[in-house]
Design an enzyme around this catalytic site. Structure first.
Site, PDB file in Angstrom:
ATOM      1  CG  LEU A   1       3.501  11.083 -23.059  1.00  0.00           C
ATOM      2  CD1 LEU A   1       3.279  11.388 -24.542  1.00  0.00           C
ATOM      3  CD2 LEU A   1       2.179  10.700 -22.402  1.00  0.00           C
ATOM      4  CG  ASP A   2       4.489   4.863 -19.552  1.00  0.00           C
ATOM      5  OD1 ASP A   2       5.128   5.517 -18.708  1.00  0.00           O
ATOM      6  OD2 ASP A   2       3.425   4.265 -19.299  1.00  0.00           O
ATOM      7  CE1 TYR A   3      11.918   3.287 -26.329  1.00  0.00           C
ATOM      8  CE2 TYR A   3      10.711   1.207 -26.371  1.00  0.00           C
ATOM      9  CZ  TYR A   3      11.709   2.031 -26.869  1.00  0.00           C
ATOM     10  OH  TYR A   3      12.504   1.602 -27.903  1.00  0.00           O
TER      11      TYR A   3
ATOM     12  CG  HIS B   1       2.901   2.349 -15.793  1.00  0.00           C
ATOM     13  ND1 HIS B   1       3.459   2.846 -16.941  1.00  0.00           N
ATOM     14  CD2 HIS B   1       3.925   1.820 -15.075  1.00  0.00           C
ATOM     15  CE1 HIS B   1       4.768   2.618 -16.933  1.00  0.00           C
ATOM     16  NE2 HIS B   1       5.080   2.018 -15.809  1.00  0.00           N
TER      17      HIS B   1
END
Length: 249
Positions: free
Chosen positions: A105-107, A190
């Site tokens: 998962l992105d930051y 994304h």
């Protein structure tokens, strides 16, 4: 138990990453049944063969299947970040086995992460063949009207190809913003943010709430729990595997 490559066995036993395990083998520090092995192609049966590293026996770790509610502002990686940002390893320090995240998962993205030391299951969860749906809650800027929602359902061309959600619906309006539930089985980088941004709705907050049959539920941010046998049976079935419950000793 099936035979596995020696580097995979060492990795899943928590000795080292697969790449570092290969280095140990090439350096002659690994023995199988008393004999030094230097070939990366060697296979072992963990239930029969005796594997040693630097003279110390290596025992297979028990399989762990865990879900974590990743908070915002944590990197999906193990170990320390070079730039000092927090990583999910800080949240799973009390897990003795060496587990790894399945995907990322992105930051700034929150929510469901699966962690395991079962390499075969992890590979299948990530493989596009099984089309496991990933469900997200996305808070976007602006009010998404029914006309735009219909266009979203039809999909749109992005820079890396056509993107169409498996499902999308309006959960509610929050002031000038809209909370959407959106599902994709793809894993492009994304994807959710780029897809919604293509319709002029910037994502302010993103949270994953399900992967296939596994749901985040009421798990608090920063906390983890074991998957139960029912959940594991469903997950294994979803990726074409049979779940055999571990015998209690």
């Amino acid at each position: 138990m099936m035979e596995v490559r020696i580097n995979k066995f060492l990795s899943e036993a928590g000795v080292a990453s697969r790449r570092k395990a290969e280095k140990l083998i090439l350096e002659g520090r690994v023995k199988v049944n008393g004999e030094v092995v230097r070939s990366l192609g060697v296979k072992v049966n963990p239930e029969v063969d005796i594997v040693e590293v630097d003279g110390k026996p290596v025992k297979p770790q028990r399989k762990r299947y865990i879900i974590l509610n990743k908070p915002c502002c944590y990197l999906t990686q193990l170990g320390r970040s070079p730039d000092g940002r927090k990583t999910i390893e800080e949240l799973i320090k009390d897990i003795p086995e060496r587990v790894f995240p399945v995907g990322r998962l992105d930051y700034n993205t929150e929510g469901l992460l699966i962690l395991t030391n079962d390499g075969e299951l992890a590979n299948r969860i990530l493989h596009p063949r099984y089309k496991l749906p990933k469900v997200y809650l996305a808070l976007v800027e602006g009010k998404v009207d029914q006309k735009t929602l219909k266009r979203m359902k039809q999909g749109i061309e992005l820079e890396d190809g056509f993107a169409k959600p498996d499902n999308i619906r309006i959960v509610r309006y929050e002031g000038k913003n809209t909370l959407l539930e959106i599902t994709f089985h793809e894993g492009r980088k994304h994807l959710v943010k780029r897809f919604l941004g293509a319709f002029g709705h910037k994502v302010k907050r993103l949270k994953r709430i399900a992967i296939g049959p596994i749901k985040l539920g009421k798990l608090s941010p920063g906390k983890w729990r074991e998957l139960n046998q029912g959940e594991l049976a469903q997950l294994f079935k979803a990726v074409g595997l049979k779940y055999v419950p571990r015998k209690r000793r």
